[in-house]
Design a protein around this motif. Structure first.
Motif, short mmCIF file in Angstrom:
data_model
loop_
_atom_site.label_atom_id
_atom_site.label_comp_id
_atom_site.label_asym_id
_atom_site.label_seq_id
_atom_site.Cartn_x
_atom_site.Cartn_y
_atom_site.Cartn_z
N ASN A 133 5.00 -11.41 -32.16
CA ASN A 133 3.99 -10.48 -31.66
C ASN A 133 3.58 -10.80 -30.22
O ASN A 133 3.33 -9.89 -29.42
CB ASN A 133 2.77 -10.51 -32.57
CG ASN A 133 3.06 -9.97 -33.96
OD1 ASN A 133 4.01 -9.19 -34.13
ND2 ASN A 133 2.28 -10.37 -34.94
N LYS A 134 3.55 -12.07 -29.89
CA LYS A 134 3.21 -12.46 -28.52
C LYS A 134 4.26 -11.97 -27.54
O LYS A 134 3.94 -11.44 -26.47
CB LYS A 134 3.07 -13.98 -28.45
CG LYS A 134 2.74 -14.49 -27.05
CD LYS A 134 2.67 -16.01 -27.03
CE LYS A 134 2.43 -16.52 -25.61
NZ LYS A 134 2.37 -18.02 -25.58
N VAL A 135 5.54 -12.12 -27.90
CA VAL A 135 6.62 -11.67 -27.02
C VAL A 135 6.58 -10.15 -26.88
O VAL A 135 6.78 -9.61 -25.78
CB VAL A 135 7.97 -12.14 -27.57
CG1 VAL A 135 9.12 -11.53 -26.78
CG2 VAL A 135 8.06 -13.66 -27.54
N MET A 136 6.29 -9.44 -27.95
CA MET A 136 6.23 -7.98 -27.88
C MET A 136 5.08 -7.52 -26.98
O MET A 136 5.23 -6.56 -26.21
CB MET A 136 6.07 -7.40 -29.28
CG MET A 136 7.30 -7.60 -30.17
SD MET A 136 7.08 -6.97 -31.84
CE MET A 136 6.84 -5.23 -31.50
N ARG A 137 3.93 -8.18 -27.05
CA ARG A 137 2.80 -7.81 -26.18
C ARG A 137 3.13 -8.06 -24.72
O ARG A 137 2.82 -7.24 -23.85
CB ARG A 137 1.55 -8.59 -26.59
CG ARG A 137 0.91 -8.11 -27.89
CD ARG A 137 -0.50 -8.68 -28.04
NE ARG A 137 -0.47 -10.14 -28.05
CZ ARG A 137 -0.39 -10.89 -29.15
NH1 ARG A 137 -0.29 -10.29 -30.34
NH2 ARG A 137 -0.39 -12.21 -29.09
N GLU A 138 3.77 -9.18 -24.44
CA GLU A 138 4.15 -9.48 -23.06
C GLU A 138 5.16 -8.47 -22.53
O GLU A 138 5.10 -8.07 -21.36
CB GLU A 138 4.72 -10.90 -22.98
CG GLU A 138 3.69 -11.98 -23.25
CD GLU A 138 4.31 -13.37 -23.22
OE1 GLU A 138 5.56 -13.44 -23.11
OE2 GLU A 138 3.56 -14.36 -23.31
N ASN A 139 6.09 -8.05 -23.38
CA ASN A 139 7.07 -7.05 -22.94
C ASN A 139 6.42 -5.70 -22.65
O ASN A 139 6.80 -5.00 -21.71
CB ASN A 139 8.16 -6.89 -24.00
CG ASN A 139 9.05 -8.12 -24.10
OD1 ASN A 139 9.11 -8.94 -23.18
ND2 ASN A 139 9.72 -8.26 -25.23
N LYS A 140 5.44 -5.31 -23.46
CA LYS A 140 4.77 -4.03 -23.23
C LYS A 140 3.95 -4.03 -21.95
O LYS A 140 3.77 -2.98 -21.31
CB LYS A 140 3.88 -3.71 -24.42
CG LYS A 140 4.64 -3.36 -25.69
CD LYS A 140 3.70 -3.04 -26.84
CE LYS A 140 4.47 -2.68 -28.09
NZ LYS A 140 3.57 -2.38 -29.24
N LEU A 141 3.44 -5.19 -21.55
CA LEU A 141 2.62 -5.28 -20.34
C LEU A 141 3.45 -5.56 -19.08
O LEU A 141 2.88 -5.69 -18.00
CB LEU A 141 1.57 -6.38 -20.50
CG LEU A 141 0.55 -6.16 -21.63
CD1 LEU A 141 -0.38 -7.36 -21.74
CD2 LEU A 141 -0.25 -4.89 -21.40
N ASN A 142 4.76 -5.63 -19.23
CA ASN A 142 5.64 -5.93 -18.09
C ASN A 142 6.13 -4.62 -17.49
O ASN A 142 6.97 -3.93 -18.09
CB ASN A 142 6.82 -6.79 -18.55
CG ASN A 142 7.63 -7.31 -17.39
OD1 ASN A 142 7.51 -6.84 -16.25
ND2 ASN A 142 8.48 -8.29 -17.66
N PRO A 143 5.63 -4.20 -16.30
CA PRO A 143 6.05 -2.90 -15.73
C PRO A 143 7.52 -2.89 -15.29
O PRO A 143 8.20 -1.87 -15.38
CB PRO A 143 5.11 -2.72 -14.54
CG PRO A 143 4.69 -4.10 -14.17
CD PRO A 143 4.64 -4.88 -15.44
N GLU A 144 8.03 -4.03 -14.81
CA GLU A 144 9.43 -4.07 -14.40
C GLU A 144 10.36 -3.89 -15.59
O GLU A 144 11.38 -3.20 -15.50
CB GLU A 144 9.71 -5.40 -13.70
CG GLU A 144 8.93 -5.60 -12.41
CD GLU A 144 9.27 -6.92 -11.74
OE1 GLU A 144 10.07 -7.67 -12.33
OE2 GLU A 144 8.73 -7.18 -10.65
#
Length: 407
Positions: A133-144
């Protein structure tokens, strides 16, 4: 089957054609709206593409006359019907599966297999879910990352994918492949193990993927002429044993193997510092015997082992000395040795095998040829309408086929 005076088959074919045309038109309109060119691709339905073939034998209840159901035998009661159904299910039918035939021919199918591999302790399931879940949240917040995904320019690092596969489902996939190729059956009867340590084996300079050993890939004997480069993750101070054997090569006894390489007491992953119990011998699958399996097995040692009983002369050019059985080798040292990894490839004869027999083994090369069964000649027919004649192929001996004409 008729509907009035018109058969249903042309009607069904026309409906299918109309449906295919409508679907294609809808796809073309949708493609124009989104700017995608799909006019070059065809569209077909499963009904128009399927090809029906006659069954291999009579189907169940094929002999029942459905037009006169009242004339059928009445069971009278449900228990009597169940008894008849159970008797019918025990009969041998042509649609029995391949697995059932193999189980019937294998007397050890009910023997419980023993896990002889390294123990495995899985981490906390809650921690895995939190990390995901942590990795998924970080991916969603990554604009690049979002922009690269939307523009289809995202590149997935295959090294990380392989690492994740090796850490999660890879060992179980390797075990299934080894079971499919009968590696456990021939090397460790009534036993198996899950490869917990990932081993990488490469021949040559170690940079060409075509010379790597995976799990059943094909390599020519010319590629495996020299010892490979073997790497794996090992703890500091640990000891290992590497074995290369072939369960298909033995020329006299099908239950024996030929050991091609055996290195013991390897400190860590440094093979050069280990004890070479048996020197390396290139694969030599005899001509006419098809593909042979060559299996690398990595054992983890709990302590140093005395390999005096297993040591061969150097260089070992006698096939009698190289006769070997992996299960007996493991039983002698099972108290301080545990199988940890696995890799295997297949190989068949090429010109370098002749050099191995003549130069390294100093013996004549055996050549095998498949004995063809006698040709079955069906009875001749006076008027073989709709069948190929092929008279010369059927009624004279010879390996070259002479094809005739068709009536």
């Amino acid at each position: 089957m008729r509907f009035g005076e018109m058969t249903l088959l042309p009607f069904v074919s026309e409906v299918q054609s109309n449906m295919a045309a409508l679907c294609r038109r809808a796809l073309l309109i949708t493609g124009e709206k989104i700017g995608v060119n799909i006019s070059a691709r065809g569209l077909g339905t499963s009904a128009s593409l399927c090809r029906r073939a006659p069954p291999l034998g009579p189907l169940p209840n094929e002999d029942i006359d459905v037009t006169d159901l009242e004339a059928l035998e009445k069971y009278g009661s449900y228990p009597r019907y169940v008894r008849n159904a159970q008797e019918a299910s025990k009969k041998t039918h042509w649609w029995r599966t391949y697995k059932e035939y193999m189980d019937a021919a294998n007397p050890e199918k009910d023997v419980e297999l023993v896990d002889i591999g390294l123990p495995f302790r899985r981490g906390s399931r809650l921690q895995e879910v939190r990390q995901r879940n942590k990795v998924m949240r970080e991916n969603k917040l990554n604009p690049e990352l979002e922009r690269a995904t939307r523009l289809r320019t995202l590149k997935v690092p295959l090294d990380r994918v392989r690492e994740e596969w090796e850490r999660t489902s890879g060992p179980h996939h390797i075990r299934r492949l080894a079971d499919h190729y009968a590696i456990y059956r021939d090397l460790f009867p009534t036993a198996y193990f899950v490869p917990r340590v990932m081993m990488r084996v490469r021949y040559g300079d170690g940079t060409d993927d075509a010379s790597a050993v995976y799990y059943g890939n094909q390599l020519p004997p010319s590629t495996a002429a020299a010892p490979p480069k073997v790497s794996y993750e090992a703890e500091e101070g640990s000891l290992w044993t590497l074995l290369l054997t072939s369960p298909d090569e033995h020329l006299q006894d099908g239950n024996l193997e030929y050991v091609h390489w055996l290195v013991g007491n390897i400190p860590g992953s440094d093979l050069s510092a280990g004890q070479e119990v048996c020197g390396y011998l290139p694969p030599f699958p005899a001509k006419g015997t098809g593909f042979h399996r060559f299996v690398f097995v990595l054992f983890k040692q709990d302590a140093a082992i005395d390999f005096t009983h297993d040591t061969r002369t150097s260089p070992c050019t006698s096939l009698a000395e190289r006769s070997f059985r992996t299960v007996e080798f493991y039983r002698r040292h099972q108290d301080v040795m545990t199988p940890a990894s696995l890799a295997f490839f297949q190989s068949q004869w090429d010109d370098t095998v002749t050099h191995t027999f003549h130069t390294l083994l100093n013996m004549r090369e055996p050549v095998f040829e498949y004995e063809q069964p006698p040709v079955y000649h069906p009875p001749q027919r006076k008027f073989p309408h709709g069948q190929p004649l092929r008279y010369l192929d059927r009624y004279r001996d010879g390996k070259e086929h002479t094809y005739g004409h068709r009536y």
